[in-house]
Design a protein around this motif. Sequence first.
Motif, short mmCIF file in Angstrom:
data_model
loop_
_atom_site.label_atom_id
_atom_site.label_comp_id
_atom_site.label_asym_id
_atom_site.label_seq_id
_atom_site.Cartn_x
_atom_site.Cartn_y
_atom_site.Cartn_z
N TYR A 41 49.00 32.76 63.91
CA TYR A 41 49.59 33.30 62.69
C TYR A 41 50.65 32.36 62.12
O TYR A 41 50.79 32.26 60.89
N ALA A 42 51.39 31.68 63.00
CA ALA A 42 52.42 30.76 62.54
C ALA A 42 51.82 29.64 61.70
O ALA A 42 52.42 29.18 60.73
N HIS A 43 50.61 29.21 62.05
CA HIS A 43 49.92 28.17 61.27
C HIS A 43 49.62 28.65 59.85
O HIS A 43 49.45 27.85 58.95
N ARG A 44 49.56 29.96 59.68
CA ARG A 44 49.29 30.52 58.34
C ARG A 44 50.59 30.92 57.63
O ARG A 44 50.56 31.61 56.62
N GLY A 45 51.72 30.51 58.21
CA GLY A 45 53.01 30.79 57.58
C GLY A 45 53.57 32.15 57.92
O GLY A 45 54.48 32.64 57.25
N ILE A 46 53.03 32.79 58.98
CA ILE A 46 53.49 34.12 59.37
C ILE A 46 54.19 33.99 60.73
O ILE A 46 53.54 33.94 61.77
N ALA A 47 55.51 33.89 60.70
CA ALA A 47 56.27 33.77 61.95
C ALA A 47 56.35 35.11 62.65
O ALA A 47 56.27 36.16 62.00
N GLY A 48 56.49 35.09 63.96
CA GLY A 48 56.55 36.35 64.69
C GLY A 48 57.19 36.22 66.04
O GLY A 48 57.50 35.12 66.51
N VAL A 49 57.39 37.37 66.68
CA VAL A 49 57.95 37.44 68.03
C VAL A 49 57.12 38.42 68.85
O VAL A 49 56.50 39.33 68.31
N PRO A 96 41.35 51.55 60.07
CA PRO A 96 41.71 50.14 59.82
C PRO A 96 43.15 50.01 59.34
O PRO A 96 43.65 50.83 58.60
N LEU A 97 43.78 48.94 59.79
CA LEU A 97 45.19 48.70 59.45
C LEU A 97 45.34 48.10 58.06
O LEU A 97 46.40 48.20 57.45
N GLU A 98 44.28 47.48 57.55
CA GLU A 98 44.43 46.78 56.27
C GLU A 98 44.71 47.73 55.10
O GLU A 98 45.30 47.34 54.10
N ALA A 99 44.30 49.01 55.23
CA ALA A 99 44.58 49.97 54.15
C ALA A 99 46.09 50.15 53.99
O ALA A 99 46.62 50.14 52.87
N THR A 100 46.80 50.31 55.11
CA THR A 100 48.25 50.46 55.06
C THR A 100 48.91 49.16 54.65
O THR A 100 49.96 49.16 53.99
N LEU A 101 48.31 48.03 55.03
CA LEU A 101 48.83 46.72 54.64
C LEU A 101 48.83 46.60 53.11
O LEU A 101 49.81 46.13 52.51
N GLY A 102 47.75 47.03 52.47
CA GLY A 102 47.68 47.01 51.01
C GLY A 102 48.71 47.92 50.37
O GLY A 102 49.34 47.58 49.36
N LEU A 103 48.91 49.10 50.97
CA LEU A 103 49.92 50.04 50.46
C LEU A 103 51.32 49.44 50.55
O LEU A 103 52.11 49.54 49.61
N GLY A 135 38.78 43.42 57.82
CA GLY A 135 39.37 42.67 56.72
C GLY A 135 40.85 42.37 56.88
O GLY A 135 41.48 41.81 55.98
N PHE A 136 41.42 42.72 58.05
CA PHE A 136 42.87 42.62 58.22
C PHE A 136 43.37 41.19 58.14
O PHE A 136 44.28 40.88 57.37
N ASP A 137 42.79 40.30 58.95
CA ASP A 137 43.28 38.92 58.99
C ASP A 137 43.14 38.22 57.65
O ASP A 137 44.04 37.48 57.22
N GLU A 138 42.03 38.47 56.97
CA GLU A 138 41.82 37.85 55.67
C GLU A 138 42.85 38.32 54.66
O GLU A 138 43.43 37.53 53.91
N LEU A 139 43.11 39.64 54.65
CA LEU A 139 44.09 40.19 53.72
C LEU A 139 45.50 39.70 54.06
O LEU A 139 46.27 39.35 53.17
N LEU A 140 45.83 39.66 55.36
CA LEU A 140 47.16 39.21 55.77
C LEU A 140 47.40 37.77 55.33
O LEU A 140 48.48 37.43 54.82
N THR A 141 46.40 36.91 55.54
CA THR A 141 46.52 35.50 55.15
C THR A 141 46.67 35.37 53.64
O THR A 141 47.46 34.56 53.15
N LEU A 142 45.92 36.17 52.90
CA LEU A 142 46.00 36.15 51.43
C LEU A 142 47.38 36.58 50.96
O LEU A 142 48.00 35.96 50.10
N LEU A 143 47.90 37.67 51.54
CA LEU A 143 49.21 38.19 51.14
C LEU A 143 50.34 37.22 51.50
O LEU A 143 51.35 37.16 50.81
N ALA A 144 50.16 36.46 52.59
CA ALA A 144 51.20 35.54 53.03
C ALA A 144 51.45 34.42 52.03
O ALA A 144 52.48 33.75 52.07
N GLU A 145 50.51 34.22 51.10
CA GLU A 145 50.71 33.22 50.05
C GLU A 145 51.57 33.76 48.91
O GLU A 145 52.03 33.00 48.07
N ARG A 146 51.78 35.08 48.90
CA ARG A 146 52.51 35.71 47.80
C ARG A 146 53.82 36.36 48.23
O ARG A 146 54.76 36.45 47.44
#
Length: 303
Positions: free
Chosen positions: A273-281, A182-189, A212-223
């Motif tokens: 993702y942009a709707h959650r404040g995460i811009a990308g290309v 899972p990618l979320e482990a590295t996301l937390g690191l 749990g990746f999308d949930e964690l990413l959305t949570l982190l995007a608030e911080r």
Amino acid sequence: GRGSGDAGIHLSGEALMGLRHLARRGSAPATRTLAGLPGGIVTRRRGRGSEPEDVRLWSEGDDRRFIDRNATARTGQLHVRTHHDERDRAVVLLADFRPSMLFGTRRTLRSVAAAESLALLGWRVAADGGRVGLAVASAGAPTVLRPAGGERAMIAVTGALAQAHADALNTVSAARAEREPPLEATLGLARSLLPAGGHLVVASALDDPGPGFDELLTLLAERIAIRLILVSDAFERARPPGYYPFALSDGHRGTALPTAMAAGQAEARLADYAHRGIAGVRLDVETGPEAYAPLMERLDAVL
């Protein structure tokens, strides 16, 4: 380096070092039009210093972490605080080198393209006086570098990327068929490396990132500010119908009839993702670093 028989498979640290010149070519002025990002944002880079400059109305592309609650409550309209320019940005680059990324049909592997784009962005940040760190997701132990400044930091980042990629290739070729980690482990690191107000840039195709990746990413995007480089191989975007041979890391071979990716799926994902404040290309593997440089310039403008 790359051997003549396996060009595009191996990641060269020297090549990543060489991208520093391409990263700085044709730098845009302070005001940039981000045509490649959702919403066609036009923005002037705003720093994250400790002294606020003013409070103004919210506009598309502003960081939600800087909403001014008092002004918003007083006027009934969203307001944000702007700050004096701060050169000491802290940016962590997250490279996905998991087995699914060690795949490619044109020019190079998706993992190599991810590293090239992150190196281009890292060189830009370092040249602007920012600090650059690294987190690499792979089937083995993750690679982690705390954000540091200057050319020495980017030399460490490029070297670590090349070594982590070599290790990832060796792990896959060790005849061990395992589930995608899972990618979320590295996301937390990666998050743990960043101070408040830091920035995280994820380069991945986001194949099987974990439940749990999308949930964690959305949570982190608030911080913290999170940006996404969605890596895309040409085979995924325009897959001719038919059966395709495949080989697994345990040596098993066969044929499969994969379902074609719906047209615009990558764009729809980026918009979500942009709707959650995460811009990308979207990063097309086959186009190469010359095409990646302006994309990273646009992404750099909203870091």
